[in-house]
Design a protein around this motif. Sequence first.
Motif, PDB file in Angstrom:
ATOM      1  N   GLN A   1       1.326  -5.339   8.589  1.00 60.32           N
ATOM      2  CA  GLN A   1       1.205  -6.963   8.485  1.00 60.32           C
ATOM      3  C   GLN A   1       1.224  -7.439   9.739  1.00 60.32           C
ATOM      4  OE1 GLN A   1       5.742  -7.421   8.300  1.00 60.32           O
ATOM      5  NE2 GLN A   1       5.640  -8.658   6.941  1.00 60.32           N
TER       6      GLN A   1
ATOM      7  N   SER B   1       0.048 -14.872   7.556  1.00 63.33           N
ATOM      8  CA  SER B   1       1.186 -13.900   6.495  1.00 63.33           C
ATOM      9  C   SER B   1      -0.253 -12.406   6.201  1.00 63.33           C
ATOM     10  CB  SER B   1       2.040 -13.534   5.413  1.00 63.33           C
ATOM     11  OG  SER B   1       1.833 -13.427   4.556  1.00 63.33           O
TER      12      SER B   1
ATOM     13  N   PHE C   1      -1.864  -8.702   4.791  1.00 60.62           N
ATOM     14  CA  PHE C   1      -1.432  -7.389   4.457  1.00 60.62           C
ATOM     15  C   PHE C   1      -2.120  -6.576   4.594  1.00 60.62           C
ATOM     16  CE2 PHE C   1       2.340 -10.282   3.857  1.00 60.62           C
ATOM     17  CZ  PHE C   1       3.629 -10.230   3.827  1.00 60.62           C
TER      18      PHE C   1
END
Length: 375
Positions: free
Chosen positions: A37, A84, A86
């Motif tokens: 992450q 973000s 992932f």
Amino acid sequence: NYKKLDRKFALENAAYFDVIHKVSNKISMRYGLRFNQFLRFKQSGLNRYLDNNPVVFDSNLGIYKAAEILGEYQNSSNSRIIKSFFNFEPRLNISYNFNNKSIKASYNRLNQYIHLISNTNAPAPLDVWAPSGPYLKPQKLDQFALGYHSLLKNDNKIETEIFYKKIKNRLDYIDGADLVANEAIERILLNGQARAYGIEFLYKKNKGRHNFWIAYTLSQSQQKTIGRNSAESGINKGKWYSTSYDKTHDLSFVSNFKLNKKLTFNTNFIFQTGQPTTYPIGQYKYMDLVVPNYGSRNSNRLPNYHRLDLSLTLNPKKNIERNFKSEWVFGIYNIYNRDNANSITFKQNEKTLENEAVQLSIFGIVPSVTYNFKF
């Protein structure tokens, strides 16, 4: 320093598992999965652009250029995180062993969130690092490899391997990009793709007074960036071209010959295909200004790189009887004083007013004396 670039903040987390699995006496496996992450945080100086596009295409001139800055990026939520990512990274390695030989196959996926942006045309090395975020995507790598290893007599080894890797979101520069102290590095970068493939050989002699290894790699590394729509030409007209890391031939030889208990003679030889670069193929005049016209990107190469290093290591006899051990190394780097090109620039000669190519070489022959100790 009169100027300091804006600081950038991010947090990277990862969790993984790795399993070594012995299926039988001949077959073994190693496999795993990594979850990572990457969180990009708020910062001052993060620019905002129309349609979130920091690079625009001028269809009249047929070139890419930096977009107009509309203001600073504002996060609509109260979160400290502005972007973000992932990703999962599987990996698998299978080995089949028989009669001191082995065949290995592997697959790896990797994600790179911190990007190294090098200005390879600069006279001195200059590296710029930039984190992924609203405008720069993580680079994604898939790599496949198949290898054969053989243990010969006297623990000598032969290793050979073929590999193929492909990369998504490979960063590419628009023409005329300036990396030096650039606050808005995203305005000169586009996302493309890359690929690399080749075959590697390695031979090691591990026993006896004379130990050496020979390594050779035949490979190709390319990238391309196509237009984001039918109106854009892309970089290098959307065609594959050699990356700055491409080396068709890469040969190295390392040797250690023990003359006696005190003296060891060391040899290091390297040969590499010259680094890709772009040369001007012509010029035109506009009023009193002479403008060079460059060919396809990285369609030329610097001269081949090669050098020979020699050294002599003195290991005193008293080292055997005490915990404090030391040695002297007397060496000569690039013993035949090869002028390897770091870069080649083109300019007008001040006396003759003719165009000329000027090669910059940093290191010629360099003698050295080294004292090593351990305790």
